[in-house]
Design a protein around this motif. Structure first.
Motif, PDB file in Angstrom:
ATOM      1  N   CYS A   1     -19.775  32.635 -39.158  1.00 51.41           N
ATOM      2  CA  CYS A   1     -20.713  31.500 -39.098  1.00 51.41           C
ATOM      3  C   CYS A   1     -20.130  30.272 -39.813  1.00 51.41           C
ATOM      4  O   CYS A   1     -20.618  29.159 -39.648  1.00 51.41           O
TER       5      CYS A   1
ATOM      6  N   HIS B   1     -23.722  39.885 -40.396  1.00 55.58           N
ATOM      7  CA  HIS B   1     -23.443  39.139 -39.174  1.00 55.58           C
ATOM      8  C   HIS B   1     -23.648  40.024 -37.947  1.00 55.58           C
ATOM      9  O   HIS B   1     -23.193  41.163 -37.906  1.00 55.58           O
TER      10      HIS B   1
ATOM     11  N   THR C   1     -25.001  32.097 -45.288  1.00 57.04           N
ATOM     12  CA  THR C   1     -26.095  32.164 -44.320  1.00 57.04           C
ATOM     13  C   THR C   1     -27.405  32.726 -44.845  1.00 57.04           C
ATOM     14  O   THR C   1     -28.430  32.591 -44.184  1.00 57.04           O
TER      15      THR C   1
ATOM     16  N   LYS D   1     -24.787  35.346 -35.029  1.00 59.67           N
ATOM     17  CA  LYS D   1     -25.245  34.735 -36.281  1.00 59.67           C
ATOM     18  C   LYS D   1     -25.594  35.817 -37.286  1.00 59.67           C
ATOM     19  O   LYS D   1     -25.694  36.997 -36.934  1.00 59.67           O
ATOM     20  N   CYS D   2     -25.792  35.396 -38.521  1.00 57.20           N
ATOM     21  CA  CYS D   2     -26.185  36.341 -39.560  1.00 57.20           C
ATOM     22  C   CYS D   2     -27.697  36.561 -39.529  1.00 57.20           C
ATOM     23  O   CYS D   2     -28.454  35.648 -39.214  1.00 57.20           O
TER      24      CYS D   2
ATOM     25  N   CYS E   1     -20.113  33.598 -44.822  1.00 59.86           N
ATOM     26  CA  CYS E   1     -19.754  34.360 -43.621  1.00 59.86           C
ATOM     27  C   CYS E   1     -18.635  33.629 -42.885  1.00 59.86           C
ATOM     28  O   CYS E   1     -18.775  32.459 -42.532  1.00 59.86           O
TER      29      CYS E   1
HETATM   30 ZN    ZN Z   1     -22.557  35.165 -39.791  1.00 56.57          ZN
END
Ligand code: ZN
Ligand code: SAH
Ligand code: ZN
Ligand code: ZN
Ligand code: ZN
Length: 435
Positions: free
Chosen positions: A370, A383, A374, A389-390, A367
């Motif tokens: 991020c 995401h 992840t 965040k994922c 990702c």
């Molecule tokens: Zn992410």
């Protein structure tokens, strides 16, 4: 139910020093603390109970000691080693294994087990594969004996050999221990050694005191006392540059704090074997555990990272390797070794991410936001810009809870984190990781 680590002066049950627990309700601690068995989370297996502030009379203490003595195995490890020596001298036709008592029988004992089911003609090969001969103790709450599938066991062994380790402290990994012992007896050039620490005393019938210690990993209790402790200490001492790694696969019952405390004591034992204390290094370790315990493990071992490798098992229908629509195993390897050194098999779909400097599963996409790969469960995660965040592909952002979660959830808040994943908003019984 929250818990506090083993403390000095605590009462003991047949499984060694008890652990101190505290009753909680709706995330609130109710104050009154009590001792209970460290190993058996099922009261049926060990019903030891004592309030922390309870006065215990001398008579009751004496009775308890007596009870603890009477609840030790009927044979000592020493006796079992002698019995084994006699057993292998028997002709094949006289080698019996009682399936009910899970015990090798000497001819003089046949009578006593006459109405029990037994196996005959126990071969040397069977004696060298006790994990096949013994039935797995599947009692979820206490033993939860889930044996590695051959593929995973071979992978682990080859990995640690490639990493240059020659000694394996096998804590709750009887099948890995068995694979090492078997190879050592068959192949001359094979120079890896293993010491098994496990609470399953049945294994003392097949291994000497230098190969197996009866051990409780929830309270770091050696049932064999100082002699067994010394065996372990000696094993950890890296003679002739033979490097040691500890591999452990504990029951997933959740007492991460108790496990971490014991593992730190084993690490300290390793550190004490060298005068310079190994320059403050940590004993290398593989802790095999489900991915949803990641944050709990990192709380105790910040130097650890989680590998994407899916560990799978023989006798666990759910924890088998992915591919062709079967359930994927949630079990991973946590290690304090440099992630880039842990090479995962490309033929099983793992690939190296040059940015993350580690092997990841095929579905795990890097990702950009991020800046890491992840996914925790092998599926491609998405995401969420709000959460920054994922998250799992099936989760949606809930503006009430202000986080991503399952579509179906009740928006009630609780300030105490979940016992399993550490996140706020739900209790362990409702943990989405377990669903
Ligand atoms: Zn992410
Ligand atoms: N996958 C491993 C087995 C893991 S199952 C393998 O194939 O080798 C968990 C193991 O931990 C079992 O062998 C069980 O006997 C052991 N165990 C369970 N509770 C324990 C405790 N309190 N202390 C030490 N070992 C324990
Ligand atoms: Zn107990
Ligand atoms: Zn990456
Ligand atoms: Zn979100």
């Amino acid at each position: 139910l929250a818990l506090f680590g083993p403390a000095p002066g605590v009462p003991s049950c047949p499984h060694g020093p008890a652990l101190l627990f505290v009753k909680t309700s709706q995330g609130r601690q109710e104050g009154r603390r009590f001792y209970a068995c460290s190993a058996c989370r099922d009261r049926k297996d060990c019903n030891f109970f004592q309030w922390e502030d309870e006065k215990v009379s001398e008579t009751r203490l004496a009775a308890r000691e007596e009870y603890n003595r009477n609840h030790q195995p009927s044979f000592t490890h020493r006796q079992n080693v002698d019995r084994y020596k006699n057993f292998v001298l028997l002709p094949l036709s006289k080698r019996r294994f009682c399936q009910e008592c899970q015990q090798l029988l000497l001819p003089a004992e046949w009578e006593k087990h006459s109405d029990h089911q037994f196996l005959c003609n126990i071969t040397t090969t069977q004696l060298k594969s006790p994990s096949q001969l013994l039935y797995p103790l599947e009692n979820k709450k206490t033993n939860a004996q889930y044996l590695f599938a051959d593929r995973s066991c071979k992978f682990l062994l080859n990995l640690l050999i490639d990493l240059g380790f020659r000694r394996v402290l096998s804590v709750g990994t009887p099948r890995l221990h068995e694979m090492i012992q078997l190879k050592a007896s068959q192949e001359k050039e094979f120079s890896v050694r293993s010491l098994l620490l496990d609470i399953d005393f049945r294994y003392s019938q097949f291994y000497t005191e230098d190969e197996f210690c009866h051990y409780n990993m929830f309270n770091h209790h050696f049932f064999g006392g100082e002699a067994a402790r010394e065996t372990c200490r000696k094993f950890l001492y890296e003679e002739n540059g033979e490097r040691v790694i500890m591999v452990t696969d504990p029951p997933f019952g959740g007492l991460v704090e108790a496990l971490a405390s014991s593992f730190k004591k084993l690490m300290a034992m390793w550190n004490e074997t060298e005068k310079e204390g190994h320059d403050n290094k940590e004993m290398p370790m593989f802790w095999i555990f489900p991915y949803f315990f990641e944050s709990r493990i990192l709380d105790f071992f910040p130097s650890f990272s989680m590998m994407d490798y899916q560990v799978d098992y023989d006798n666990h229908a759910l924890y088998k390797h992915g591919k062709t629509g079967r359930r994927q195993s949630p079990v991973r390897i946590f290690t304090n070794l440099t992630p880039s050194m842990i090479v995962l098999p490309e033929e099983e779909g793992y690939r190296f991410c040059t940015i993350c400097q580690r092997y990841v599963s095929s579905g795990n996409q890097h990702c950009e936001m991020c800046n890491s790969c992840t996914s925790k469960d092998g599926r491609r995660w998405k995401h969420c810009v709000l959460c920054k965040k994922c998250v799992k592909p099936s989760w949606v952002h809930c503006s009430n809870c202000n986080c991503c979660t399952l579509q179906k959830h009740s928006c009630e808040k609780s300030d105490v984190g979940c016992f399993v994943c550490g996140k706020a908003g739900h209790k362990r019984s409702a943990c989405p990781s377990l669903s």
